[in-house]
Design a protein around this motif. Structure first.
Motif, PDB file in Angstrom:
ATOM      1  N   LYS A 231       0.843  -1.200   0.000  1.00 55.65           N
ATOM      2  CA  LYS A 231       0.000   0.000   0.000  1.00 55.65           C
ATOM      3  C   LYS A 231       0.876   1.248   0.000  1.00 55.65           C
ATOM      4  CE  LYS A 231      -3.711  -2.501   0.418  1.00 55.65           C
ATOM      5  NZ  LYS A 231      -4.572  -2.696  -0.775  1.00 55.65           N
ATOM      6  N   ARG A 232       0.586   2.169  -0.921  1.00 57.74           N
ATOM      7  CA  ARG A 232       1.194   3.502  -0.880  1.00 57.74           C
ATOM      8  C   ARG A 232       0.188   4.440  -0.223  1.00 57.74           C
ATOM      9  NH1 ARG A 232       1.745   6.004  -5.551  1.00 57.74           N
ATOM     10  NH2 ARG A 232       3.386   7.460  -4.926  1.00 57.74           N
ATOM     11  N   VAL A 233       0.598   5.043   0.874  1.00 55.97           N
ATOM     12  CA  VAL A 233      -0.313   5.847   1.677  1.00 55.97           C
ATOM     13  C   VAL A 233      -0.054   7.323   1.407  1.00 55.97           C
ATOM     14  CG1 VAL A 233      -1.183   6.270   3.993  1.00 55.97           C
ATOM     15  CG2 VAL A 233      -0.207   4.028   3.425  1.00 55.97           C
ATOM     16  N   SER A 234      -1.102   8.042   1.021  1.00 55.94           N
ATOM     17  CA  SER A 234      -0.945   9.436   0.596  1.00 55.94           C
ATOM     18  C   SER A 234      -0.890  10.419   1.758  1.00 55.94           C
ATOM     19  CB  SER A 234      -2.081   9.837  -0.345  1.00 55.94           C
ATOM     20  OG  SER A 234      -2.044   9.050  -1.516  1.00 55.94           O
ATOM     21  N   ASN A 235      -1.571  10.118   2.861  1.00 58.76           N
ATOM     22  CA  ASN A 235      -1.562  11.026   4.015  1.00 58.76           C
ATOM     23  C   ASN A 235      -1.907  10.250   5.276  1.00 58.76           C
ATOM     24  OD1 ASN A 235      -4.589  11.067   4.315  1.00 58.76           O
ATOM     25  ND2 ASN A 235      -4.420  11.994   2.276  1.00 58.76           N
TER      26      ASN A 235
ATOM     27  N   LYS B 119      -4.279  10.430   7.324  1.00 57.68           N
ATOM     28  CA  LYS B 119      -5.674  10.030   7.488  1.00 57.68           C
ATOM     29  C   LYS B 119      -5.972   8.691   6.824  1.00 57.68           C
ATOM     30  CE  LYS B 119      -7.411  14.791   7.795  1.00 57.68           C
ATOM     31  NZ  LYS B 119      -8.296  15.823   7.181  1.00 57.68           N
ATOM     32  N   GLN B 120      -5.168   8.336   5.814  1.00 59.87           N
ATOM     33  CA  GLN B 120      -5.403   7.088   5.094  1.00 59.87           C
ATOM     34  C   GLN B 120      -4.664   5.892   5.694  1.00 59.87           C
ATOM     35  OE1 GLN B 120      -4.430   7.632   0.973  1.00 59.87           O
ATOM     36  NE2 GLN B 120      -6.066   9.112   0.597  1.00 59.87           N
ATOM     37  N   LEU B 121      -3.853   6.124   6.719  1.00 59.51           N
ATOM     38  CA  LEU B 121      -3.069   5.030   7.295  1.00 59.51           C
ATOM     39  C   LEU B 121      -3.959   3.882   7.752  1.00 59.51           C
ATOM     40  CD1 LEU B 121      -0.274   6.788   9.384  1.00 59.51           C
ATOM     41  CD2 LEU B 121       0.071   5.001   7.674  1.00 59.51           C
ATOM     42  N   GLU B 122      -4.918   4.201   8.599  1.00 61.21           N
ATOM     43  CA  GLU B 122      -5.769   3.148   9.156  1.00 61.21           C
ATOM     44  C   GLU B 122      -6.550   2.443   8.055  1.00 61.21           C
ATOM     45  OE1 GLU B 122      -9.105   2.451  12.689  1.00 61.21           O
ATOM     46  OE2 GLU B 122      -8.221   4.431  12.360  1.00 61.21           O
ATOM     47  N   GLU B 123      -7.127   3.202   7.153  1.00 62.73           N
ATOM     48  CA  GLU B 123      -7.916   2.618   6.074  1.00 62.73           C
ATOM     49  C   GLU B 123      -7.082   1.639   5.242  1.00 62.73           C
ATOM     50  OE1 GLU B 123      -9.888   4.108   1.839  1.00 62.73           O
ATOM     51  OE2 GLU B 123      -9.445   5.578   3.408  1.00 62.73           O
ATOM     52  N   ASN B 124      -5.864   2.030   4.894  1.00 61.61           N
ATOM     53  CA  ASN B 124      -5.020   1.187   4.052  1.00 61.61           C
ATOM     54  C   ASN B 124      -4.538  -0.058   4.781  1.00 61.61           C
ATOM     55  OD1 ASN B 124      -3.953   2.377   1.197  1.00 61.61           O
ATOM     56  ND2 ASN B 124      -4.624   4.031   2.541  1.00 61.61           N
ATOM     57  N   LEU B 125      -4.160   0.082   6.041  1.00 64.67           N
ATOM     58  CA  LEU B 125      -3.668  -1.074   6.797  1.00 64.67           C
ATOM     59  C   LEU B 125      -4.777  -2.092   7.041  1.00 64.67           C
ATOM     60  CD1 LEU B 125      -1.315   0.713   9.356  1.00 64.67           C
ATOM     61  CD2 LEU B 125      -0.663  -0.580   7.322  1.00 64.67           C
ATOM     62  N   LEU B 126      -5.966  -1.605   7.366  1.00 64.66           N
ATOM     63  CA  LEU B 126      -7.081  -2.530   7.591  1.00 64.66           C
ATOM     64  C   LEU B 126      -7.520  -3.192   6.287  1.00 64.66           C
ATOM     65  CD1 LEU B 126      -9.211  -0.559  10.217  1.00 64.66           C
ATOM     66  CD2 LEU B 126      -7.682  -2.511  10.594  1.00 64.66           C
ATOM     67  N   LYS B 127      -7.427  -2.451   5.187  1.00 65.94           N
ATOM     68  CA  LYS B 127      -7.762  -3.050   3.889  1.00 65.94           C
ATOM     69  C   LYS B 127      -6.756  -4.152   3.547  1.00 65.94           C
ATOM     70  CE  LYS B 127      -8.571  -1.964  -0.993  1.00 65.94           C
ATOM     71  NZ  LYS B 127      -8.612  -0.900  -2.027  1.00 65.94           N
ATOM     72  N   ALA B 128      -5.474  -3.895   3.794  1.00 64.19           N
ATOM     73  CA  ALA B 128      -4.446  -4.914   3.539  1.00 64.19           C
ATOM     74  C   ALA B 128      -4.691  -6.146   4.401  1.00 64.19           C
ATOM     75  CB  ALA B 128      -3.062  -4.336   3.819  1.00 64.19           C
TER      76      ALA B 128
ATOM     77  N   ILE C 109       0.156   4.550  14.394  1.00 64.71           N
ATOM     78  CA  ILE C 109      -0.641   3.394  13.977  1.00 64.71           C
ATOM     79  C   ILE C 109      -0.622   2.275  15.010  1.00 64.71           C
ATOM     80  CG2 ILE C 109      -0.233   3.924  11.556  1.00 64.71           C
ATOM     81  CD1 ILE C 109       1.735   1.677  11.409  1.00 64.71           C
ATOM     82  N   GLY C 110       0.002   2.541  16.149  1.00 62.97           N
ATOM     83  CA  GLY C 110       0.103   1.497  17.166  1.00 62.97           C
ATOM     84  C   GLY C 110      -1.250   0.988  17.658  1.00 62.97           C
ATOM     85  N   ARG C 111      -2.257   1.825  17.618  1.00 61.79           N
ATOM     86  CA  ARG C 111      -3.585   1.444  18.122  1.00 61.79           C
ATOM     87  C   ARG C 111      -4.409   0.669  17.086  1.00 61.79           C
ATOM     88  NH1 ARG C 111      -7.239   4.505  15.665  1.00 61.79           N
ATOM     89  NH2 ARG C 111      -6.532   6.428  14.641  1.00 61.79           N
ATOM     90  N   ILE C 112      -3.943   0.626  15.834  1.00 58.98           N
ATOM     91  CA  ILE C 112      -4.719  -0.021  14.778  1.00 58.98           C
ATOM     92  C   ILE C 112      -4.506  -1.525  14.834  1.00 58.98           C
ATOM     93  CG2 ILE C 112      -5.151  -0.128  12.293  1.00 58.98           C
ATOM     94  CD1 ILE C 112      -3.901   2.673  12.080  1.00 58.98           C
ATOM     95  N   ASN C 113      -5.580  -2.273  14.841  1.00 59.26           N
ATOM     96  CA  ASN C 113      -5.497  -3.736  14.948  1.00 59.26           C
ATOM     97  C   ASN C 113      -5.380  -4.358  13.559  1.00 59.26           C
ATOM     98  OD1 ASN C 113      -5.567  -6.367  15.878  1.00 59.26           O
ATOM     99  ND2 ASN C 113      -7.807  -6.405  16.035  1.00 59.26           N
ATOM    100  N   PHE C 114      -4.165  -4.259  12.983  1.00 61.92           N
ATOM    101  CA  PHE C 114      -3.981  -4.770  11.619  1.00 61.92           C
ATOM    102  C   PHE C 114      -3.218  -6.092  11.597  1.00 61.92           C
ATOM    103  CE2 PHE C 114      -0.810  -1.495  12.522  1.00 61.92           C
ATOM    104  CZ  PHE C 114       0.381  -2.190  12.355  1.00 61.92           C
TER     105      PHE C 114
END
Length: 441
Positions: free
Chosen positions: A174-178, A180-189, A249-254
């Motif tokens: 995933k290439r992350v543009s900003n 705000k998109q970190l969580e969305e991209n990591l969870l999608k992956a 991103i430590g709080r994101i459950n990816f």
């Protein structure tokens, strides 16, 4: 900046580096590789990079207009010859990394992706359609595994499947543009990996998930350049940015246990400048976030992945060897020196502690004005070396404040020796590898 400088040892040598001609040759090799697979490169960005490098090698960076090659680039970030060179270098060095991998192993499914990246826009900093650069990132990640002796498959729904022995790694890129998109991209992956990885245990084979995220635009929102006082400082600037992103991103459950997603691999790919000694670089920096719940059971798999990520860091045998930085200057008979008559006033303005900081936030016009104001020069053996107000600001910006104040007192006293000393110090700062009349130091 001077506070940061105190934390790093003053370098004694330059860094090893590749020449412009070596990069030109690598592009020629890449174009031959692509055209051998039926992928045309004429009138593409690869063609334009080569034309640029050829002119840069033959005439010098400041002696031609890159817009004659990159006709559609009007962005303010592309102003000076060095700007253009750094942005071109960012593109070429990533393509060279991909070529290194493909020379070791050509994955199934690579041709369609190569066609897409060749047709991309000239510069990632200006990329509005991200598909080409997304695919280029996938190929960059794949190249690490190709170099490390993995079997790599690009034909499935998963971005990359890299296998070595009984270990199989499913990798989503995933290439992350900003931010705000970190969580969305990591969870999608994560969801993609969970849907595509085998769920049943296998007696011989082991399957692991890896998320690779290019966070360059998160670390550097304008997708531009970075700077460092020394190589170590430049490295730490990028690593600090990666650690800051990791904290966010430590709080994101990816992560997951079954099937096991074992690692998130954050990457930054950025060009920049080192100030001491003045050098350019293209940095590929990584930070690994490991799944704490699977770390013990997946230690062998993690070791394989980390060995793969180190595979591209081997020295290139063509690298120019380090040069020793000159510390002393001998002035031969007949040397001519001149300095602005009101150097005391000019010095005081250039020594403003805020000016150096503001310099990197200034527009091109303001920098041009400083660069056009000549304040001194040295003529050695009929060779003229001039110094601008910009040179003086750069030089003083890296000098400890106590030394600036001591030199300022001597200059205000109209001390001839101090004026010669200032010119010599500026010369060695601007021409750190000058050899003609230098003593070893």
């Amino acid at each position: 900046m001077t506070d940061q400088q105190a934390n790093y040892s003053k370098p004694t040598h330059s860094l090893p580096s590749l020449s412009i001609d070596d990069r030109f040759s690598d592009l020629e090799e890449l174009r031959s590789f692509l055209e051998g697979r039926g992928i045309q490169t004429k009138n593409t960005r690869l063609d334009r990079y080569q034309k640029y490098l050829k002119l840069a090698s033959e005439t010098g960076l400041e002696n031609f207009d890159p817009r004659s090659i990159f006709k559609n680039v009007t962005d303010d970030r592309f102003q000076h010859g060095l700007d253009w060179y750094l942005y071109v270098l960012r593109e070429v060095d990533e393509l060279m990394l991909i070529l290194k991998g493909l020379k070791q192993y050509v994955p199934n499914g690579v041709d369609e992706r190569l066609t897409k990246i060749v047709g991309g826009s000239d510069f990632a900093a200006l990329d509005k359609n991200t598909e080409s650069r997304n695919i280029q990132f996938e190929l960059r990640v794949a190249s690490y595994f190709c170099l490390a002796g993995f079997l790599v498959d690009l034909t499935t729904d998963t971005d990359i499947i890299a296998s070595k022995g009984r270990y199989h790694f499913y990798i989503e890129c995933k290439r992350v543009s900003n931010s705000k998109q970190l969580e969305e991209n990591l969870l999608k992956a994560k969801q993609q990996l969970l849907a595509r990885m085998p769920t049943k245990r296998h007696l011989l084979n082991k399957y692991y998930g890896v998320i690779a995220a290019d966070v360059t635009k998160v670390a550097c929102s304008h997708n531009g350049l970075t700077m460092g006082i020394t190589n170590e400082h430049a490295r730490d600037v990028v690593q600090d940015a990666l650690r800051s992103i990791s904290d966010k991103i430590g709080r994101i459950n990816f992560f997951s246990k079954k099937p096991a997603i074992i690692q998130c691999w954050l990457q930054v790919h950025i060009p920049g400048l080192i100030e001491q000694p003045p050098q350019i670089f293209t940095r590929f920096s990584s930070l690994f976030i490991i799944n704490p719940n699977t770390q013990a059971k997946s230690s062998a798999a993690l070791k394989l992945v980390h060995e793969a990520t180190a595979s591209a860091n081997l020295a290139d045998p063509r690298e120019l060897p380090p040069k020793k930085i000159s510390r002393h200057l001998n002035l031969p008979a007949g040397t001519k020196l001149w300095l602005e008559p009101e150097i005391d006033i000019v010095f005081k303005g250039a020594a403003d502690p805020e000016l150096y900081k503001k310099l990197f936030q200034s527009g091109a016009d303001e920098i041009d004005q400083l660069a056009k104001k000549t304040i001194g020069g040295i003529t050695i053996k009929n060779e003229e070396y001039g110094f601008s107000m910009l040179d003086l600001v750069h030089f003083l910006g890296k000098m400890p404040q106590a030394d600036i104040e001591e030199l300022e007192v001597r200059l205000f006293g109209d001390n001839h020796n101090s004026r010669v000393e200032l010119l010599c110090m500026m010369f060695l700062h601007k021409y750190p590898f000058y050899e003609s009349d230098v003593k070893g130091g």
